[in-house]
Design an enzyme around this catalytic site. Structure first.
Site, mmCIF file in Angstrom:
data_model
loop_
_atom_site.group_PDB
_atom_site.id
_atom_site.type_symbol
_atom_site.label_atom_id
_atom_site.label_comp_id
_atom_site.label_asym_id
_atom_site.label_seq_id
_atom_site.Cartn_x
_atom_site.Cartn_y
_atom_site.Cartn_z
ATOM 1 N N GLU A 1 -6.687 -10.046 -2.274
ATOM 2 C CA GLU A 1 -7.318 -10.076 -0.951
ATOM 3 C C GLU A 1 -8.836 -9.949 -1.068
ATOM 4 O O GLU A 1 -9.471 -9.227 -0.303
ATOM 5 C CB GLU A 1 -6.772 -8.942 -0.073
ATOM 6 C CG GLU A 1 -5.263 -8.955 0.114
ATOM 7 C CD GLU A 1 -4.759 -7.804 0.967
ATOM 8 O OE1 GLU A 1 -5.582 -7.192 1.693
ATOM 9 O OE2 GLU A 1 -3.549 -7.517 0.922
ATOM 10 N N GLU B 1 0.820 -1.219 0.000
ATOM 11 C CA GLU B 1 0.000 0.000 0.000
ATOM 12 C C GLU B 1 0.854 1.269 0.000
ATOM 13 O O GLU B 1 0.629 2.204 0.766
ATOM 14 C CB GLU B 1 -0.966 -0.018 1.187
ATOM 15 C CG GLU B 1 -1.943 -1.186 1.123
ATOM 16 C CD GLU B 1 -2.778 -1.379 2.375
ATOM 17 O OE1 GLU B 1 -2.619 -0.587 3.333
ATOM 18 O OE2 GLU B 1 -3.597 -2.317 2.414
#
Length: 508
Positions: free
Chosen positions: A377, A270
């Protein structure tokens, strides 16, 4: 208030405007060509505004100054009113030209048909079997039996430490999935809770279970750019040089430990939404970490992994264009040109009708780099239509040529996954669990017997069998001739072209 927001945007962005009347259909794809006149190359985005003032982001493209660029996007209309379309640029001085704007509407049936056509094209090959004797005459009535031993497209599932505590969880998992990632067990805040005291016990045990059951493991994550996701003792370090030292120690420790044992690594998780390491160590921190990771394990795939890239067009922080830019920035750093890069789109969807048209356009942008794309995910909070929505998302990903695999964040009740719960405490499937099992079965080639083909017309496509990409055991026999049999291994891949001819010669 809505108009106030739009007026603010007018002050901050350059805009162009079009209008159309929306109708509530399953998916809508806007496909305009846009061009910037003046200013530098900038992102141009498309925004829809209904009569009520609701604003919906529909996609973006990095437009080159003076050149026409195709902007693909998508929305799920839920109105039957006039809608304004705005095209916005970050450059307030830029002027946006728009031409050949088309709006393609698709019903659910039409969208599904297109998915099926794409799947047939990108996930399968036509294969023809020809069985002959040494003298090249046909072996009439021979039977070819096929068994797929390894599918090349993988639908996997995350796991956590609870799998070490439950034999039922282990059996449930091993009977279904061929690839996994660990939720927290490889993360820095788990393996080094106290500075200098590393503990890989849980991760090592989970990796051993995976290896014993031929389950591939994708590494998650070497580092995390979110300042709140560091070990607590790291958060308290204020000296950049000390941060550098402990960070380099972390990269060396975890990557050397698992070298050659993983299929990939999220190196700096991220790193578009967050920039902890960039603030502490400089703007090229991520690129340098990828460089070190590559030197430590040059054969492993290194991912940029982000959320809201395919699932939320309203989050402009990690749009597909920005994720693509970040990957290009990392690869352009000196020494990184040979990295085996990949894109991880997390896929944390909201419990509403998924915007498949936007998802497709986002994957198009990510795939334009030519690197593998994974959904890493995938999950969605519980809702009445969860099973239906998850199936739609999975089929959309499977039908896209850039996507090479999917990992869902899910499990049985004992696993503690409270969003996507696939089985109850007795390991009986939930409705969403039924969807996953159905797709696992559908995306694995069925074991079957097919007749021997040996025809004069070699261009007759009706004589071909369509096989999913993967590895196969092939057995050739004859119902009347007991000693006539042979076996071989077959690899079916997209690289072998649209049709493969398999010639089997029987020594008899």
């Amino acid at each position: 208030m809505k108009m106030g927001l739009l007026e603010k945007w007018h002050r901050e962005f350059s805009f162009s405007k079009e209008s159309f009347t929306a109708s509530p259909v399953t998916q809508m794809q806007p496909i305009p060509w846009v061009k910037l006149r003046g200013g530098n190359d900038k992102k141009v985005g498309i925004v829809f505004r209904s009569e009520s003032g609701r604003l919906v982001h529909g996609g973006e493209v990095r437009a080159k100054q003076g050149c026409w660029s195709l902007l693909k996007g998508g929305i799920v209309p839920n109105v039957s009113d006039p809608v304004d379309i705005f095209f916005k640029s970050e450059d307030r001085e830029a002027k946006i030209s728009v031409t050949k704007l088309s709006l393609k509407q698709f019903s659910k049936k039409e969208w599904k048909l297109k998915q099926d056509q794409l799947i047939e094209k990108i996930r399968k090959n036509k294969v023809r079997f020809e069985v002959t004797y040494n003298n090249k005459t046909a072996v009439k009535d021979a039977v070819i039996s096929l068994k797929q031993t390894k599918p090349f497209f993988l639908l996997g599932c995350a796991m956590n430490f609870r799998i070490l505590q439950s034999e039922g969880y282990r059996k449930w998992f091993a009977s279904r999935f061929a690839i996994t990632s660990f939720t927290n067990e490889m993360k820095w805040y788990t393996t080094e809770k106290v500075r200098g005291q590393e503990n890989y016990t849980a991760a090592d045990s989970m990796l051993k279970f995976a290896e014993e059951n031929d389950i591939l493991v994708r590494g998650h994550t070497v580092l995390w750019d979110d300042p709140k996701m560091q070990p607590s003792w790291v958060e308290n370090i204020k000296d950049p040089e000390d941060v550098r030292n402990v960070t380099l120690n972390r990269i060396n420790s975890v990557m050397k430990r698992y070298k050659g044992k993983l299929t990939g690594w999220d190196v700096v998780n991220e790193n578009l939404h967050w920039d902890y390491f960039e603030k502490m160590l400089g703007v090229n921190a991520s690129s340098r970490f990828y460089n070190l990771a590559y030197k430590l394990d040059p054969d492993v795939t290194l991912f940029v992994n982000e959320y809201n890239t395919i699932e939320n067009p309203g989050d402009v922080t990690a749009t597909p264009v920005k994720v693509k830019d970040k990957m290009e920035e990392i690869l352009a750093y000196q020494g990184n040109e040979n990295i085996k890069g990949a894109i991880g789109a997390q896929g944390h969807f909201s419990p509403i009708q998924p915007n498949l048209a936007y998802m497709r356009s986002a994957l198009d942008t990510l795939g334009s780099l030519g690197l593998p794309v994974w959904i890493t995910e995938l999950d969605m909070p519980k809702c009445p239509n969860q099973a239906k929505y998850i199936e739609e998302i999975l089929r959309e990903a499977y039908s896209h040529p850039a996507v090479e695999g999917i990992i869902i964040f899910a499990g049985p009740e004992v696993s503690g996954f409270d969003k996507l719960t696939l089985a109850d405490k007795d390991f009986n499937n939930t409705e969403t669990g039924d969807v996953i099992d159905k797709l696992l079965k559908e995306w694995h080639q069925k074991t079957s017997d097919i007749p021997n083909i040996f025809m004069v017309d070699h261009e007759n496509e009706e004589e071909d069998v369509s096989l999913l990409h993967g590895l196969y055991n092939v057995n050739v026999g004859h119902p009347q001739i007991k000693n006539l049999s042979t076996s071989l291994c077959l690899e079916v891949t997209k690289e072998m072209g649209p049709r493969q001819v398999v010639r089997v010669v029987i020594n008899a």
